[in-house]
Design a protein around this motif. Structure first.
Motif, mmCIF file in Angstrom:
data_model
loop_
_atom_site.group_PDB
_atom_site.id
_atom_site.type_symbol
_atom_site.label_atom_id
_atom_site.label_comp_id
_atom_site.label_asym_id
_atom_site.label_seq_id
_atom_site.Cartn_x
_atom_site.Cartn_y
_atom_site.Cartn_z
ATOM 1 N N ALA A 91 -8.765 25.088 60.020
ATOM 2 C CA ALA A 91 -7.735 26.009 58.916
ATOM 3 C C ALA A 91 -6.209 25.825 59.290
ATOM 4 O O ALA A 91 -5.307 25.527 58.531
ATOM 5 C CB ALA A 91 -7.872 27.530 59.758
ATOM 6 N N ALA A 92 -6.164 24.769 61.152
ATOM 7 C CA ALA A 92 -5.013 24.644 60.829
ATOM 8 C C ALA A 92 -4.497 22.871 60.737
ATOM 9 O O ALA A 92 -3.359 22.910 59.867
ATOM 10 C CB ALA A 92 -4.177 23.977 62.341
ATOM 11 N N LEU A 93 -5.202 22.247 59.954
ATOM 12 C CA LEU A 93 -5.225 21.198 59.588
ATOM 13 C C LEU A 93 -3.874 21.236 57.710
ATOM 14 O O LEU A 93 -3.477 20.576 57.252
ATOM 15 C CB LEU A 93 -6.325 20.065 59.021
ATOM 16 C CG LEU A 93 -6.989 19.653 60.124
ATOM 17 C CD1 LEU A 93 -8.145 18.752 59.999
ATOM 18 C CD2 LEU A 93 -6.234 18.974 61.486
ATOM 19 N N SER A 94 -4.546 22.459 57.156
ATOM 20 C CA SER A 94 -3.222 22.336 56.102
ATOM 21 C C SER A 94 -2.179 22.955 55.738
ATOM 22 O O SER A 94 -1.466 22.803 55.128
ATOM 23 C CB SER A 94 -3.977 23.901 55.621
ATOM 24 O OG SER A 94 -3.374 25.080 56.480
ATOM 25 N N ALA A 95 -1.528 22.336 57.468
ATOM 26 C CA ALA A 95 -0.630 22.471 58.104
ATOM 27 C C ALA A 95 0.277 21.163 57.347
ATOM 28 O O ALA A 95 1.569 21.055 56.788
ATOM 29 C CB ALA A 95 0.164 23.407 58.692
ATOM 30 N N ARG A 96 -0.884 19.861 57.461
ATOM 31 C CA ARG A 96 -0.526 19.017 56.859
ATOM 32 C C ARG A 96 -0.058 18.319 58.173
ATOM 33 O O ARG A 96 1.469 17.586 57.606
ATOM 34 C CB ARG A 96 -0.164 18.465 56.080
ATOM 35 C CG ARG A 96 -0.985 18.650 54.501
ATOM 36 C CD ARG A 96 -2.001 17.591 54.620
ATOM 37 N NE ARG A 96 -2.917 17.293 53.374
ATOM 38 C CZ ARG A 96 -4.111 18.848 52.909
ATOM 39 N NH1 ARG A 96 -3.999 20.269 54.175
ATOM 40 N NH2 ARG A 96 -4.736 18.911 52.566
ATOM 41 N N PRO A 97 -0.013 17.718 59.906
ATOM 42 C CA PRO A 97 0.649 17.562 60.377
ATOM 43 C C PRO A 97 1.207 16.018 60.702
ATOM 44 O O PRO A 97 -0.266 16.096 60.338
ATOM 45 C CB PRO A 97 -0.103 18.800 61.966
ATOM 46 C CG PRO A 97 -1.665 18.529 61.312
ATOM 47 C CD PRO A 97 -1.287 18.738 59.636
ATOM 48 N N ALA A 98 1.960 16.267 61.252
ATOM 49 C CA ALA A 98 1.679 14.436 61.273
ATOM 50 C C ALA A 98 1.298 13.773 62.311
ATOM 51 O O ALA A 98 0.875 13.245 62.274
ATOM 52 C CB ALA A 98 3.575 13.924 61.716
ATOM 53 N N VAL A 99 1.106 14.845 63.505
ATOM 54 C CA VAL A 99 -0.003 14.454 64.845
ATOM 55 C C VAL A 99 -1.081 15.674 65.179
ATOM 56 O O VAL A 99 -0.350 17.011 64.638
ATOM 57 C CB VAL A 99 0.506 13.965 65.597
ATOM 58 C CG1 VAL A 99 -0.358 13.461 66.939
ATOM 59 C CG2 VAL A 99 1.756 12.509 65.289
ATOM 60 N N VAL A 100 -1.994 15.406 65.150
ATOM 61 C CA VAL A 100 -3.252 16.317 65.409
ATOM 62 C C VAL A 100 -3.302 15.358 67.300
ATOM 63 O O VAL A 100 -3.906 14.889 67.248
ATOM 64 C CB VAL A 100 -3.971 16.550 65.064
ATOM 65 C CG1 VAL A 100 -5.275 16.918 65.766
ATOM 66 C CG2 VAL A 100 -3.913 16.842 63.149
#
Length: 246
Positions: free
Chosen positions: A84-93
């Motif tokens: 679900a958090a990947l919807s924020a399109r982070p630069a780094v996970v």
């Protein structure tokens, strides 16, 4: 790439970020590696932290938002929350190697599919060389152990942001010992004695440093020399360096 280059890169980027945060310059803009820093409206790289231990997550968030100059946009304690958090399109996970539901290489592949422009930094908690080598095959952009210093994590983060494939110096060192047979691998105490021998300390000085007796130091020294088939201090240090122990 040397182990010092990511640290130097991190230092430069952190200085730029500090200037921005203090209102002393414009937001970071670049067509090169710095372009990844355009993660939020203050020019900070956006990060998602995924770890099943709350205290570890809180520590990571504190370090990343503070000295790391990052914007932590989400936290996750399992695969469902991370997806679900990947919807924020982070630069780094930043993801723990034992995150519930991650499932190793397939999990890293799913992270990439959901966030194709981002980077993945694997946070390991198993220092066994075989485990680190196996995890290296999962396909993350970088590897760091959770017991390393904050500066090491930040250097790794900025290295992967710059498009580099990065393993921390400790991960590299441990992986280099994989060529040793189990019976050749020094214990933690033997390795500590070995490092102090390499630093030029005498048995008495090592005993004082470690808070043990000289006899115990000699026992550890003899054991590690036997394991590495060394007959004197010079050959011990040479074999230890060749094996990646120093």
């Amino acid at each position: 790439m040397t182990g010092e280059e990511p640290k130097a890169l991190a230092a430069v980027l952190l200085t730029r970020l500090a200037d921005n945060h203090a209102g002393q310059g414009d937001a970071v803009q670049s067509s090169g590696p710095l372009a990844f820093l355009a993660g939020d409206d203050r020019g900070r790289p956006t990060v998602v932290v995924a770890d099943h231990h709350r205290l570890v997550r809180q520590g990571l968030v504190s370090v990343l938002a503070g000295q790391g100059g990052c914007a932590v946009v989400a936290e996750a304690d399992d695969w469902t929350a991370l997806a679900a958090a990947l919807s924020a399109r982070p630069a780094v996970v930043i993801v723990a190697s034992r995150l519930p539901g991650l499932e190793g290489a397939p999990g890293i592949a799913r992270i990439r599919a959901a966030n194709p422009d981002g980077r993945v930094l694997l946070l390991g908690n198993d220092p066994a060389p075989a485990a680190l080598i196996r995890q290296d095959g999962w396909g993350a952009d970088g590897q760091v152990l959770e017991n390393e210093d904050a500066a090491v994590l930040i250097a790794a983060l900025y290295a992967v942001l710059a498009g580099q494939r990065h393993q921390s110096p400790e991960v590299l060192r441990l992986c280099a010992t994989e060529g040793l047979l189990p019976e050749q691998t020094p214990t933690a105490r033997e390795r500590q004695v070995l490092e102090l021998i390499a630093a030029g300390l005498s048995n008495k000085a090592i005993a004082r440093e470690m808070g043990i007796s000289v006899k115990t130091v000699e026992k550890h020294r003899d054991s590690v020399m036997r394991k590495l088939n060394a007959h004197n201090a010079a050959s011990l240090l040479l074999r230890a360096r060749d094996s990646g122990l120093l």
